[in-house]
Design a protein around this motif. Structure first.
Motif, PDB file in Angstrom:
ATOM      1  N   VAL A  33      44.534  -7.368  95.170  1.00  0.00           N
ATOM      2  CA  VAL A  33      44.335  -7.375  93.722  1.00  0.00           C
ATOM      3  C   VAL A  33      44.534  -5.986  93.129  1.00  0.00           C
ATOM      4  O   VAL A  33      45.108  -5.835  92.045  1.00  0.00           O
ATOM      5  N   ASP A  34      44.063  -4.948  93.842  1.00  0.00           N
ATOM      6  CA  ASP A  34      44.177  -3.595  93.290  1.00  0.00           C
ATOM      7  C   ASP A  34      45.629  -3.180  93.112  1.00  0.00           C
ATOM      8  O   ASP A  34      45.956  -2.406  92.209  1.00  0.00           O
ATOM      9  N   LEU A  35      46.520  -3.704  93.974  1.00  0.00           N
ATOM     10  CA  LEU A  35      47.945  -3.388  93.832  1.00  0.00           C
ATOM     11  C   LEU A  35      48.537  -4.121  92.630  1.00  0.00           C
ATOM     12  O   LEU A  35      49.428  -3.594  91.950  1.00  0.00           O
ATOM     13  N   ASP A  36      48.041  -5.331  92.361  1.00  0.00           N
ATOM     14  CA  ASP A  36      48.481  -6.046  91.154  1.00  0.00           C
ATOM     15  C   ASP A  36      48.072  -5.271  89.900  1.00  0.00           C
ATOM     16  O   ASP A  36      48.852  -5.144  88.948  1.00  0.00           O
ATOM     17  N   ILE A  37      46.836  -4.769  89.897  1.00  0.00           N
ATOM     18  CA  ILE A  37      46.372  -3.980  88.754  1.00  0.00           C
ATOM     19  C   ILE A  37      47.208  -2.720  88.599  1.00  0.00           C
ATOM     20  O   ILE A  37      47.585  -2.328  87.486  1.00  0.00           O
ATOM     21  N   SER A  38      47.531  -2.080  89.722  1.00  0.00           N
ATOM     22  CA  SER A  38      48.359  -0.877  89.679  1.00  0.00           C
ATOM     23  C   SER A  38      49.739  -1.176  89.099  1.00  0.00           C
ATOM     24  O   SER A  38      50.282  -0.377  88.320  1.00  0.00           O
ATOM     25  N   MET A  56      36.988  -3.899  96.097  1.00  0.00           N
ATOM     26  CA  MET A  56      38.238  -3.146  96.186  1.00  0.00           C
ATOM     27  C   MET A  56      37.993  -1.749  96.749  1.00  0.00           C
ATOM     28  O   MET A  56      37.089  -1.044  96.317  1.00  0.00           O
ATOM     29  N   ARG A  57      38.809  -1.354  97.723  1.00  0.00           N
ATOM     30  CA  ARG A  57      38.716  -0.046  98.357  1.00  0.00           C
ATOM     31  C   ARG A  57      40.102   0.572  98.485  1.00  0.00           C
ATOM     32  O   ARG A  57      41.111  -0.147  98.576  1.00  0.00           O
ATOM     33  N   ASP A  58      40.129   1.922  98.497  1.00  0.00           N
ATOM     34  CA  ASP A  58      41.396   2.586  98.786  1.00  0.00           C
ATOM     35  C   ASP A  58      41.562   2.699 100.303  1.00  0.00           C
ATOM     36  O   ASP A  58      40.745   2.183 101.075  1.00  0.00           O
ATOM     37  N   ASN A  59      42.618   3.381 100.758  1.00  0.00           N
ATOM     38  CA  ASN A  59      42.908   3.462 102.193  1.00  0.00           C
ATOM     39  C   ASN A  59      41.838   4.222 102.967  1.00  0.00           C
ATOM     40  O   ASN A  59      41.752   4.109 104.197  1.00  0.00           O
ATOM     41  N   GLU A 116      35.441   3.309  96.988  1.00  0.00           N
ATOM     42  CA  GLU A 116      35.438   2.278  95.956  1.00  0.00           C
ATOM     43  C   GLU A 116      36.404   2.643  94.834  1.00  0.00           C
ATOM     44  O   GLU A 116      36.411   3.777  94.353  1.00  0.00           O
ATOM     45  N   LEU A 117      37.190   1.659  94.398  1.00  0.00           N
ATOM     46  CA  LEU A 117      38.073   1.858  93.247  1.00  0.00           C
ATOM     47  C   LEU A 117      37.350   1.524  91.943  1.00  0.00           C
ATOM     48  O   LEU A 117      37.738   1.998  90.880  1.00  0.00           O
ATOM     49  N   PHE A 118      36.317   0.711  92.058  1.00  0.00           N
ATOM     50  CA  PHE A 118      35.486   0.345  90.910  1.00  0.00           C
ATOM     51  C   PHE A 118      34.154   1.071  91.070  1.00  0.00           C
ATOM     52  O   PHE A 118      33.396   0.810  92.006  1.00  0.00           O
ATOM     53  N   VAL A 119      33.877   2.006  90.172  1.00  0.00           N
ATOM     54  CA  VAL A 119      32.681   2.836  90.261  1.00  0.00           C
ATOM     55  C   VAL A 119      31.781   2.527  89.076  1.00  0.00           C
ATOM     56  O   VAL A 119      32.225   2.549  87.921  1.00  0.00           O
ATOM     57  N   THR A 120      30.516   2.240  89.353  1.00  0.00           N
ATOM     58  CA  THR A 120      29.579   1.836  88.302  1.00  0.00           C
ATOM     59  C   THR A 120      28.567   2.945  88.003  1.00  0.00           C
ATOM     60  O   THR A 120      28.312   3.824  88.826  1.00  0.00           O
ATOM     61  N   GLY A 121      28.002   2.858  86.803  1.00  0.00           N
ATOM     62  CA  GLY A 121      26.868   3.700  86.453  1.00  0.00           C
ATOM     63  C   GLY A 121      27.161   5.168  86.251  1.00  0.00           C
ATOM     64  O   GLY A 121      26.291   6.016  86.466  1.00  0.00           O
ATOM     65  N   ILE A 122      28.361   5.500  85.791  1.00  0.00           N
ATOM     66  CA  ILE A 122      28.672   6.895  85.479  1.00  0.00           C
ATOM     67  C   ILE A 122      28.038   7.250  84.134  1.00  0.00           C
ATOM     68  O   ILE A 122      28.064   6.456  83.194  1.00  0.00           O
ATOM     69  N   LEU A 179      37.470   1.994  86.594  1.00  0.00           N
ATOM     70  CA  LEU A 179      38.438   1.403  87.514  1.00  0.00           C
ATOM     71  C   LEU A 179      39.631   2.341  87.558  1.00  0.00           C
ATOM     72  O   LEU A 179      40.171   2.691  86.505  1.00  0.00           O
ATOM     73  N   TYR A 180      40.021   2.761  88.745  1.00  0.00           N
ATOM     74  CA  TYR A 180      41.061   3.792  88.866  1.00  0.00           C
ATOM     75  C   TYR A 180      40.732   5.002  87.983  1.00  0.00           C
ATOM     76  O   TYR A 180      41.599   5.568  87.321  1.00  0.00           O
ATOM     77  N   SER A 181      39.449   5.357  87.947  1.00  0.00           N
ATOM     78  CA  SER A 181      38.929   6.534  87.218  1.00  0.00           C
ATOM     79  C   SER A 181      39.020   6.407  85.707  1.00  0.00           C
ATOM     80  O   SER A 181      38.810   7.385  84.991  1.00  0.00           O
ATOM     81  N   GLN A 182      39.317   5.210  85.195  1.00  0.00           N
ATOM     82  CA  GLN A 182      39.368   4.976  83.758  1.00  0.00           C
ATOM     83  C   GLN A 182      38.271   3.987  83.354  1.00  0.00           C
ATOM     84  O   GLN A 182      37.925   3.088  84.117  1.00  0.00           O
TER      85      GLN A 182
END
Length: 332
Positions: free
Chosen positions: A154-159, A188-191, A195-201, A212-215
């Motif tokens: 899924v993360d590649l589809d989003i990319s 979702m995880r990178d290589n 985590e590619l999805f980060v919560t609570g910033i 998601l992807y730092s956005q």
């Protein structure tokens, strides 16, 4: 000036200013589209906005060479405010209360109805939309979509969806999705296993958000999301403009039948028969996606309508062409 006396003496007018500002503030805070977009105050029914399109260039120059100049390009889109109304049924006795007390009590209900409808309309349009375009229609018209399952992950589809925007020369600066997609995002995880999805910033103002992807990624209420049309939407939200008029008007309805509210007997709510009144609150907003190709969709897999639920998307969202059933109306 806003009415501050008893409701029975003021059957129509403006919501008291401090309460009106609070309702609009709640709408802006809870609407996913408004949190991501540029929100501008409108002092009239229409307004032109200056949007920077392309820019001033810098040039290398020698000691005796003439300095070159360039002219920035601006576009001036115009948006028109449209009426968004919600009718809230209350016991008839409320007509004896003060305007301030009634709207002080109803402000969270009114705000919730407004922001759900704003998100639904701006994202997906609908048969009752007063706006010429939505984020969804802008993206589909420009073939800015990637189907779920195009890649193995899924993360590649989003990319790939992000890449469609980047190829148009824009940076992706935010996403919006339905809360039911969170389960997929959390996995979702990178290589490297990060985590590619980060919560609570938490930002400098103390506001918390997810990325998601730092956005930033925002999640709409399920009633505002159409999972048959999109699983996630990314874009450069600098090119989504929402204009807001500051006043909220109201009318007291005594004899109306509210077709959007169904009673236990299956009939629409008749105010007279149920000894109720309805308070109709109306705000005005304008909306315009300035750059149609600045947004892209992750759509359900084309081969199966069940793929969207398999990805964690909710099927409870209501979309274009469906009955809202939320008691809100958009009009010119």
């Amino acid at each position: 000036m806003a009415d501050t006396t008893y409701l029975k003496e003021n059957l129509q007018g403006f919501v008291p200013q401090e309460i009106s500002y609070d309702i609009i503030g709640r709408v802006v805070l809870n609407s996913s589209v408004m949190r991501l977009s540029k929100v501008e105050v409108m002092n009239s029914e229409s307004k032109k906005f200056a949007v920077y399109a392309s820019g001033v260039g810098a040039y290398w120059t020698g000691e005796t060479e003439r300095i070159k100049t360039s002219v920035p390009k601006w576009i001036f889109p115009e948006i028109t405010a449209k009426k968004l109304a919600v009718s809230v049924p209350v016991p008839r006795e409320k007509i004896n209360d003060s305007v301030i007390d009634v709207f002080g009590e109803l402000r969270p209900i009114i705000a919730e109805a407004f922001y759900k409808k704003i998100d639904k309309t701006c994202l997906f349009g609908g048969t009752d939309t007063p706006f010429a375009n939505s984020i969804y229609s802008a993206a589909t018209t420009n073939s800015m979509a990637v189907a779920l399952g195009t890649n193995s992950k899924v993360d590649l589809d989003i990319s790939d969806a992000m890449s469609l925007i980047e190829q148009k020369g824009y940076e992706v600066n935010g996403f919006v999705s339905n809360v039911a997609f969170k389960n997929t995002l959390r996995k979702m995880r990178d290589n490297n296993g990060n985590e590619l999805f980060v919560t609570g910033i938490t930002d400098r103002q103390g506001q918390r958000y997810d990325t998601l992807y730092s956005q930033p990624i925002d999640f709409t209420h399920s009633e505002s999301w159409d999972s048959t049309k999109a699983i996630c939407i990314g874009g450069n939200w600098n090119y989504s403009i929402i204009g807001v008029r500051q006043e909220i008007e109201y009318d007291i309805l005594k004899e109306a039948t509210l077709n959007s509210i169904t009673m236990p007997d299956g009939k629409p709510l008749s105010l007279a028969e149920n000894d109720m009144i309805a308070i109709k609150a109306t705000m005005r907003i304008g909306f315009l996606p300035v750059k149609d190709d600045a947004f892209a969709l992750l759509t359900p897999a084309a081969s199966s309508s069940s793929s969207s639920s398999g990805s964690g998307s909710s099927s409870s969202g209501s979309g274009e062409g469906s009955s809202s059933g939320d008691g809100t109306d958009l009009g010119g």
